[in-house]
Design an enzyme around this catalytic site. Structure first.
Site, PDB file in Angstrom:
ATOM      1  N   ASP A  44      38.063  -2.500 -54.651  1.00  0.00           N
ATOM      2  CA  ASP A  44      38.292  -1.118 -55.095  1.00  0.00           C
ATOM      3  C   ASP A  44      38.686  -0.204 -53.929  1.00  0.00           C
ATOM      4  O   ASP A  44      38.010  -0.171 -52.904  1.00  0.00           O
ATOM      5  CB  ASP A  44      37.003  -0.604 -55.761  1.00  0.00           C
ATOM      6  CG  ASP A  44      37.222   0.667 -56.550  1.00  0.00           C
ATOM      7  OD1 ASP A  44      37.722   1.647 -55.969  1.00  0.00           O
ATOM      8  OD2 ASP A  44      36.879   0.691 -57.747  1.00  0.00           O
ATOM      9  N   HIS A  98      29.327  -1.583 -56.070  1.00  0.00           N
ATOM     10  CA  HIS A  98      29.406  -0.125 -56.266  1.00  0.00           C
ATOM     11  C   HIS A  98      29.309   0.203 -57.747  1.00  0.00           C
ATOM     12  O   HIS A  98      29.733  -0.571 -58.606  1.00  0.00           O
ATOM     13  CB  HIS A  98      30.705   0.430 -55.657  1.00  0.00           C
ATOM     14  CG  HIS A  98      31.952  -0.019 -56.358  1.00  0.00           C
ATOM     15  ND1 HIS A  98      32.674   0.807 -57.186  1.00  0.00           N
ATOM     16  CD2 HIS A  98      32.606  -1.207 -56.363  1.00  0.00           C
ATOM     17  CE1 HIS A  98      33.721   0.137 -57.649  1.00  0.00           C
ATOM     18  NE2 HIS A  98      33.711  -1.087 -57.176  1.00  0.00           N
TER      19      HIS A  98
HETATM   20 CO    CO Z   1      34.633  -2.714 -57.981  1.00  0.00          CO
END
Ligand code: CO
Length: 204
Positions: A44, A98
């Site tokens: 990400d 996360h």
């Molecule tokens: Co992620």
């Protein structure tokens, strides 16, 4: 030919700023890397390893994949771990998940996403291993719960790799940490005490 000129401009600005602070920075770093940390995190774009822990180049060895998964047959991830542990002798491995992870969200929904669904089977397995932990939770709570449980599962997975087990057997100092990052406020939290030996793996 189209080039991404603005990125090269950014790069020159960045390198110049570092050299202004420390003219030897790049030349001394070029001779060797000696990172103390291996970071395994999600791909990400909102979770950049070095920035989050405010460390400069040379301090963190990094591997990232979708949903920060340690798969026992993933030669890419295993090679990173082996090099980090055996050659670089990192002292800490950080598995960092996360909240708000799209990979985790995709594992929770019933939609088709293509090839990635095969990768995300590993995250779906985490649901299956922990079914009782999801009982009575609403969808947001389930999402957060899976983000956390996935990190804990990957911590177990990495502890059971031959590289980490051998390092511990040989008396090498190595701690495994399971962390989670909140993309809404930029804050990192530890999910469980770090693991420093094989005996601790099954207790935590
Ligand atoms: Co992620």
């Amino acid at each position: 030919m189209k080039t991404l000129k603005h990125l090269f401009d950014n790069n020159r600005e960045w390198a110049d700023a570092i050299k202004k602070e420390d003219p030897e920075f790049f030349s001394s770093l070029a001779k060797q890397q000696n990172p103390e940390y291996l970071w395994i995190g999600c791909s990400d774009s909102r979770v950049p390893a070095n920035e989050i822990i405010k460390l400069p180049p040379g301090e963190v060895f990094v591997h990232r994949n979708i949903a920060n998964v340690i798969v026992h047959t993933d030669l890419n991830c295993l090679s990173v771990i082996q090099f980090a542990v055996d050659v670089l002798k990192v002292k800490h491995i950080i598995i960092c998940g996360h909240y708000g992870c799209s990979g985790i969200k995709a594992a929770l929904d019933d939609k088709k996403h293509g090839l990635i669904d095969n990768w995300l089977r590993h995250v779906e397995d985490v649901i299956r291993f922990n079914e009782e932990s999801f009982v009575g939770l609403n969808s947001d709570e389930k999402f957060n719960q899976l983000c956390e449980l996935n990190v804990k599962e990957q911590v177990k997975n990495i502890c059971n790799t031959t590289m980490v087990k051998n390092a511990w057997e040989n008396g090498q100092e190595l701690s495994i940490h399971g962390w989670i990052y909140n993309i809404e406020d930029g804050i990192l939290n530890e999910l469980a005490p770090c693991i420093t030996s094989l005996e601790e793996v099954n207790i935590k």
